[in-house]
Design a protein around this motif. Sequence first.
Motif, mmCIF file in Angstrom:
data_model
loop_
_atom_site.group_PDB
_atom_site.id
_atom_site.type_symbol
_atom_site.label_atom_id
_atom_site.label_comp_id
_atom_site.label_asym_id
_atom_site.label_seq_id
_atom_site.Cartn_x
_atom_site.Cartn_y
_atom_site.Cartn_z
ATOM 1 N N GLY A 245 2.157 -40.434 -11.461
ATOM 2 C CA GLY A 245 3.437 -39.868 -11.861
ATOM 3 C C GLY A 245 3.603 -38.462 -11.332
ATOM 4 N N GLU A 246 4.859 -38.060 -11.151
ATOM 5 C CA GLU A 246 5.119 -36.682 -10.733
ATOM 6 C C GLU A 246 6.543 -36.289 -11.066
ATOM 7 O OE1 GLU A 246 5.702 -35.716 -6.455
ATOM 8 O OE2 GLU A 246 4.876 -37.720 -6.135
ATOM 9 N N MET B 229 4.853 -31.152 -11.310
ATOM 10 C CA MET B 229 3.827 -31.797 -12.111
ATOM 11 C C MET B 229 3.324 -33.006 -11.350
ATOM 12 S SD MET B 229 2.924 -34.600 -14.083
ATOM 13 C CE MET B 229 4.478 -35.404 -14.477
ATOM 14 N N LEU B 230 1.996 -33.171 -11.324
ATOM 15 C CA LEU B 230 1.355 -34.347 -10.740
ATOM 16 C C LEU B 230 0.409 -34.928 -11.780
ATOM 17 C CD1 LEU B 230 0.404 -32.825 -7.272
ATOM 18 C CD2 LEU B 230 2.297 -34.398 -7.709
ATOM 19 N N GLU B 231 0.462 -36.230 -11.983
ATOM 20 C CA GLU B 231 -0.423 -36.880 -12.947
ATOM 21 C C GLU B 231 -1.299 -37.902 -12.224
ATOM 22 O OE1 GLU B 231 -0.453 -39.039 -17.335
ATOM 23 O OE2 GLU B 231 1.449 -38.417 -16.429
ATOM 24 N N TRP B 232 -2.600 -37.833 -12.477
ATOM 25 C CA TRP B 232 -3.592 -38.667 -11.820
ATOM 26 C C TRP B 232 -4.372 -39.456 -12.860
ATOM 27 C CZ3 TRP B 232 -4.194 -38.363 -6.418
ATOM 28 C CH2 TRP B 232 -3.475 -37.337 -5.794
ATOM 29 N N ARG B 233 -4.926 -40.583 -12.421
ATOM 30 C CA ARG B 233 -5.696 -41.409 -13.364
ATOM 31 C C ARG B 233 -6.843 -42.103 -12.637
ATOM 32 N NH1 ARG B 233 -6.058 -42.604 -18.600
ATOM 33 N NH2 ARG B 233 -6.777 -44.674 -19.182
ATOM 34 N N THR B 234 -7.959 -42.242 -13.364
ATOM 35 C CA THR B 234 -9.052 -43.107 -12.949
ATOM 36 C C THR B 234 -9.694 -43.687 -14.202
ATOM 37 O OG1 THR B 234 -10.947 -43.311 -11.446
ATOM 38 C CG2 THR B 234 -10.922 -41.385 -12.878
ATOM 39 N N ASP B 235 -10.702 -44.531 -14.024
ATOM 40 C CA ASP B 235 -11.315 -45.168 -15.178
ATOM 41 C C ASP B 235 -12.760 -45.529 -14.866
ATOM 42 O OD1 ASP B 235 -11.179 -47.549 -13.617
ATOM 43 O OD2 ASP B 235 -9.186 -47.969 -14.422
ATOM 44 N N ALA B 236 -13.429 -46.071 -15.885
ATOM 45 C CA ALA B 236 -14.848 -46.397 -15.749
ATOM 46 C C ALA B 236 -15.082 -47.485 -14.702
ATOM 47 C CB ALA B 236 -15.419 -46.828 -17.095
ATOM 48 N N ALA C 210 2.076 -26.883 -11.905
ATOM 49 C CA ALA C 210 2.009 -25.671 -11.096
ATOM 50 C C ALA C 210 3.365 -24.989 -11.070
ATOM 51 C CB ALA C 210 1.569 -26.008 -9.669
ATOM 52 N N SER C 211 3.351 -23.658 -11.114
ATOM 53 C CA SER C 211 4.580 -22.882 -11.022
ATOM 54 C C SER C 211 4.287 -21.597 -10.268
ATOM 55 C CB SER C 211 5.115 -22.552 -12.425
ATOM 56 O OG SER C 211 4.309 -21.567 -13.058
ATOM 57 N N ALA C 212 5.264 -20.691 -10.226
ATOM 58 C CA ALA C 212 5.102 -19.441 -9.496
ATOM 59 C C ALA C 212 4.125 -18.486 -10.163
ATOM 60 C CB ALA C 212 6.459 -18.752 -9.336
#
Length: 271
Positions: free
Chosen positions: A87-88, A96-103, A127-129
Amino acid sequence: MSSRADVITRTGDWGSIAVSPFGATVVSWCPDGVERLFTASDASPVLGEMWHGGIPVCAPWFGRGRGDWSVPHPHGLVSRVSWRLVGEESRVDGCMLEWRTDAAATSHLPGAQHYPPDLGYSLRIEASATALVLSLRIDSPTTEVVVDEAFHPYLRTGLPATVSGLNGVAFRDFAADHAGSEDSALTVDRYVDRVYCGAPETTLTDDGARLGLAGDAASSLIIWNPGPGSGMVPGDEWRDFVCIEYGNVQGNAVTIPAGGEHTLRTLLQVS
């Protein structure tokens, strides 16, 4: 705005950020046209390895771990696998950046067998200025588990630099092999490896800049620089950074109940 297979980059009037899918590692943050993160000149990001630079995520163990088994490599599993961008959001004042991983993604790595097979990891990067906020959520659907977790930012600075805000906080000094508590700002100009039993707001100051740091749901603070002669970074590059790491490690590791989750946050604020 641009993307390459190995690095995701987002830019705007507010600045820029770049993230490697390998470990969902923030490799660059330029909030005002000035790079705030360090990466060693010999860094070569590849799957299965960590490198000296950016902001690695350490979980589900930190350092050499704890308990009655020896970890096969430092700082856990999730930095050694590729994460998915799920997602972003793009905003006038940042992104905004959203990342995912799992077992399942880490199951082939040595040490993974000591943790539940359905652990999930989500990382939200905002992230912003003026600020960078990282939020790591770990969820354990079926099994109670104890995890170490930390953000490991390599902050670009010129040494000597000072870290203030630590007065009265107890620490274990692994560089000098002693314990104590701070009674003044810490000057970083040598090999430093301190784990603090507390996570107060801190300020990193050198001749040219100030950076404020804070953690949420953190009970540990680690300050590290390898110093001269370690071979961890080339030549005198040890003079170009300090790591100030918020997390929950060693005796402050987090217990996540079955069906529960825990979110750790860290804030970097340009001041």
